[in-house]
Scaffold this motif. Structure first.
Motif, mmCIF file in Angstrom:
data_model
loop_
_atom_site.group_PDB
_atom_site.id
_atom_site.type_symbol
_atom_site.label_atom_id
_atom_site.label_comp_id
_atom_site.label_asym_id
_atom_site.label_seq_id
_atom_site.Cartn_x
_atom_site.Cartn_y
_atom_site.Cartn_z
ATOM 1 N N ALA A 1 13.565 -11.888 -1.184
ATOM 2 C CA ALA A 1 14.873 -11.882 -1.841
ATOM 3 C C ALA A 1 14.945 -13.000 -2.875
ATOM 4 O O ALA A 1 15.442 -12.802 -3.998
ATOM 5 N N SER A 2 14.449 -14.166 -2.508
ATOM 6 C CA SER A 2 14.403 -15.274 -3.460
ATOM 7 C C SER A 2 13.547 -14.922 -4.669
ATOM 8 O O SER A 2 13.914 -15.207 -5.819
ATOM 9 N N ALA A 3 12.415 -14.260 -4.410
ATOM 10 C CA ALA A 3 11.528 -13.862 -5.510
ATOM 11 C C ALA A 3 12.217 -12.875 -6.447
ATOM 12 O O ALA A 3 12.066 -12.952 -7.674
ATOM 13 N N GLN A 4 12.996 -11.926 -5.887
ATOM 14 C CA GLN A 4 13.677 -10.941 -6.724
ATOM 15 C C GLN A 4 14.751 -11.608 -7.582
ATOM 16 O O GLN A 4 14.916 -11.271 -8.758
ATOM 17 N N ILE A 5 15.499 -12.542 -6.987
ATOM 18 C CA ILE A 5 16.549 -13.231 -7.748
ATOM 19 C C ILE A 5 15.938 -13.998 -8.912
ATOM 20 O O ILE A 5 16.377 -13.882 -10.070
ATOM 21 N N PHE A 6 14.911 -14.798 -8.613
ATOM 22 C CA PHE A 6 14.250 -15.545 -9.690
ATOM 23 C C PHE A 6 13.586 -14.589 -10.683
ATOM 24 O O PHE A 6 13.549 -14.854 -11.889
ATOM 25 N N GLY A 7 13.059 -13.470 -10.185
ATOM 26 C CA GLY A 7 12.407 -12.509 -11.068
ATOM 27 C C GLY A 7 13.379 -11.919 -12.083
ATOM 28 O O GLY A 7 13.049 -11.793 -13.273
ATOM 29 N N ILE A 8 14.575 -11.543 -11.628
ATOM 30 C CA ILE A 8 15.578 -11.007 -12.554
ATOM 31 C C ILE A 8 15.969 -12.056 -13.586
ATOM 32 O O ILE A 8 15.995 -11.790 -14.802
ATOM 33 N N LEU A 9 16.284 -13.272 -13.107
ATOM 34 C CA LEU A 9 16.714 -14.337 -14.022
ATOM 35 C C LEU A 9 15.616 -14.685 -15.015
ATOM 36 O O LEU A 9 15.875 -14.838 -16.221
ATOM 37 N N PHE A 10 14.384 -14.803 -14.525
ATOM 38 C CA PHE A 10 13.272 -15.163 -15.412
ATOM 39 C C PHE A 10 12.980 -14.054 -16.415
ATOM 40 O O PHE A 10 12.694 -14.323 -17.587
#
Length: 555
Positions: free
Chosen positions: A468-477
């Motif tokens: 979930a953390s990876a997806q959040i950072f992935g969208i923002l990045f």
């Protein structure tokens, strides 16, 4: 003589009662190794205890038929958590239980099936982005619309992670696997009906279903590894499970540019090529769903490690999903890992999504080579994943390995950033391979490190939160880097990622390495083992075996 079972180990010796998955031991006796001696041993199919045949031990002590003195609760817990090879020698006493562990051959089948349907799901994630210009022209939409076909994977994960991990914890591994494989198959078939220029919304619908399937896939590698594999192979198994997803990304970089070349002048040919790719994906996804339904099993008959044995004996009614979540967020090392894993994996997602745009900015008309560079990035990462998994199983140096790989990923990103515009595409192949080796190789490290520092909490929950953390950072990045590439150039977007990865290095260095699961397996029992959720109600209870065991001094 104990009869060898066809799958797991030994059947129950006739005339002896069962003891909930444990071996009776003399109290205070040293916990030695137990093994099944092959045909050239003292007796074919006879269990050895402390180097002596079971039958001789039974004759010496009469443990099998003799009375057993009950243990105090604290003594029973201590004995239950002691792994083979641990303990001090105290001659002559009553029995204490030892967990019965064994490795199942089925574990390789479970791992293979999971890796393959994870592969198909990852392929569907990247199949649009790597030929974004082709789909942009076919559907008549903007590049941002095509980017969302990739980012929807990240967006869907965040709100669905808690119900997905709850389902995994309460209903079990098999049901979760069936949902992941089934939704992946359904999404692939819906896409087959979207091969018309005005049906972009249909292909988005199919991709949304595949993104929901991903929620039931990404959190399983560490759970499958822990439930099915022994202490000396658990990290390698986790890396192999992650490998399937990485291989799917690699195939997603390689095949779409070949199957769907840029033939914008011939719309009918383009539609035919897209249809071929969609139908081929659907056929493979359907086959894997059938195999999952047939062969995927909840758990082995016997736990594969002492850590799993200790968890399985905990009363399931004591388990609370909400309490497990609270425990994880109170665990400071895990919270730090949550952030650092999100930064690293989010950067990888962003680079993968925007790779085609970055390459075509500097190397016009190189769609096929852009896919090959993505393939190089991921294949190198697959090699890195396996090597990191083998290294962890051999050394158990989780924090040191994680930190070193993080630093090398940062260096690789810096090199990739400042060599992308040199005009030599062969250099991009090399730097992309170096970047992928370390950045993608980091993924299983994060999973396994999280399981170690959060034991005995559910592996599925910790892995789910990491993803979930990876997806959040992935969208923002992806949004930020895409904006920087559009407004400035690819170097500005990559420098943005480099800054965040440097922050991740600092936070990784602050993580305290408390290897709780490893400590249980080697006999350090100062971990407070909590209850774990019940397994899938459709599964049978694990069968048990009764063996006798004595101290070496008595022999």
């Amino acid at each position: 003589m104990a009869r060898l079972d066809d799958e797991e180990g030994a059947a129950v010796a006739p005339g002896h009662p069962l003891a909930k998955g444990y071996l009776p031991l003399p109290r205070g006796a040293p916990v030695g190794k137990e093994s099944v001696e092959p045909q050239n041993g003292p007796k074919a199919g006879t269990f050895l205890v402390n180097g002596a045949p079971r039958d001789s031990l039974a004759a010496a002590s009469g443990v099998l038929g003799g009375p057993q003195t009950p243990l105090a609760p604290e003594e029973e817990t201590q004995a239950r958590l002691l792994p083979a090879g641990a303990g001090a020698e105290t001659p002559g006493a009553e029995s204490t239980p030892l967990p019965r562990t064994a490795l199942s051959p089925r574990r390789f089948v479970v791992l293979l099936i999971f890796s393959l349907y994870s592969l198909v799901n990852a392929f569907q994630w990247i199949q649009y982005s790597i030929i974004s210009n082709v789909f942009e022209g076919f559907y008549g939409v903007t590049l941002l619309h095509i980017d969302w076909l990739s980012m929807v994977y990240m967006l869907a994960y965040v709100p669905l992670i808690f119900p997905a991990t709850w389902l995994l914890d309460t209903r079990g591994l098999r049901l979760t696997a069936l949902l992941g494989s089934g939704l992946n198959c359904l999404g692939a078939w819906i896409k087959c009906g979207s091969v018309q220029q005005h049906l972009f919304w249909v292909t988005m619908l199919g991709q949304c279903l595949c993104s929901v399937a991903q929620v039931f896939i990404l959190g399983l590698p560490s759970r499958i590894a822990s439930v099915w594999f022994g202490p000396k192979e658990v990290s390698t198994a986790c890396a192999t499970a992650v490998l399937g997803n990485q291989l799917g990304t690699a195939v997603g970089f390689l095949l779409p540019p070949v199957l769907v070349p840029n033939t914008q002048n011939d719309t009918n040919l383009l539609a035919c090529n897209i249809s071929t790719m969609f139908y081929g994906t659907s056929a493979v996804a359907t086959l894997l769903f059938i195999l999952t339904a047939i062969a995927f099993k909840e758990k082995p008959r016997y736990p594969p490690s002492q850590a799993q044995a200790a968890l399985q004996d905990s009363p399931p009614e004591e388990y609370s999903y909400k309490k497990s979540i609270r425990n994880l967020f109170k665990n400071i090392p895990f919270v730090l890992l949550l952030i650092t894993y999100g930064i690293m994996t989010g950067a990888f997602y962003s680079v993968s999504t925007l790779l085609n745009q970055m390459i075509l900015t500097h190397y016009e008309g190189e769609e096929v080579n852009a896919g090959r560079i993505g393939l190089t990035l991921v294949v190198a990462g697959m090699v890195g994943s396996i090597l990191c998994g083998l290294w962890l199983d051999y050394t158990k140096t989780y924090k040191q390995t994680t930190l070193i790989v993080y630093i090398l990923s940062f260096i690789g990103m810096v090199i990739f950033t400042f060599t992308l515009n040199l005009g030599y595409i062969i250099i991009v192949f090399v730097t992309g391979g170096v970047l992928g080796f370390f950045m993608t190789g980091y993924l299983p490290l994060g999973f396994e490190f999280a399981v170690e520092i959060t034991y005995p909490e559910s592996e599925g929950t910790s892995s789910g939160l990491l993803n979930a953390s990876a997806q959040i950072f992935g969208i923002l990045f992806t949004l930020a880097q895409g904006k920087l590439i559009s407004d400035y150039d690819s170097k500005a977007g990559n420098i943005f990622l480099c800054v965040w990865m440097f922050i991740g290095i600092i936070l990784t260095a602050l993580i305290k390495s408390d290897l709780r699961r490893h400590n249980i397996n080697i006999g350090i029992t100062n971990v407070d083992v909590k209850a774990v959720p019940a397994d899938s109600p459709t599964d049978q209870e694990p069968k048990t075996v009764m063996l006798s065991k004595q101290s070496e001094s008595a022999i």
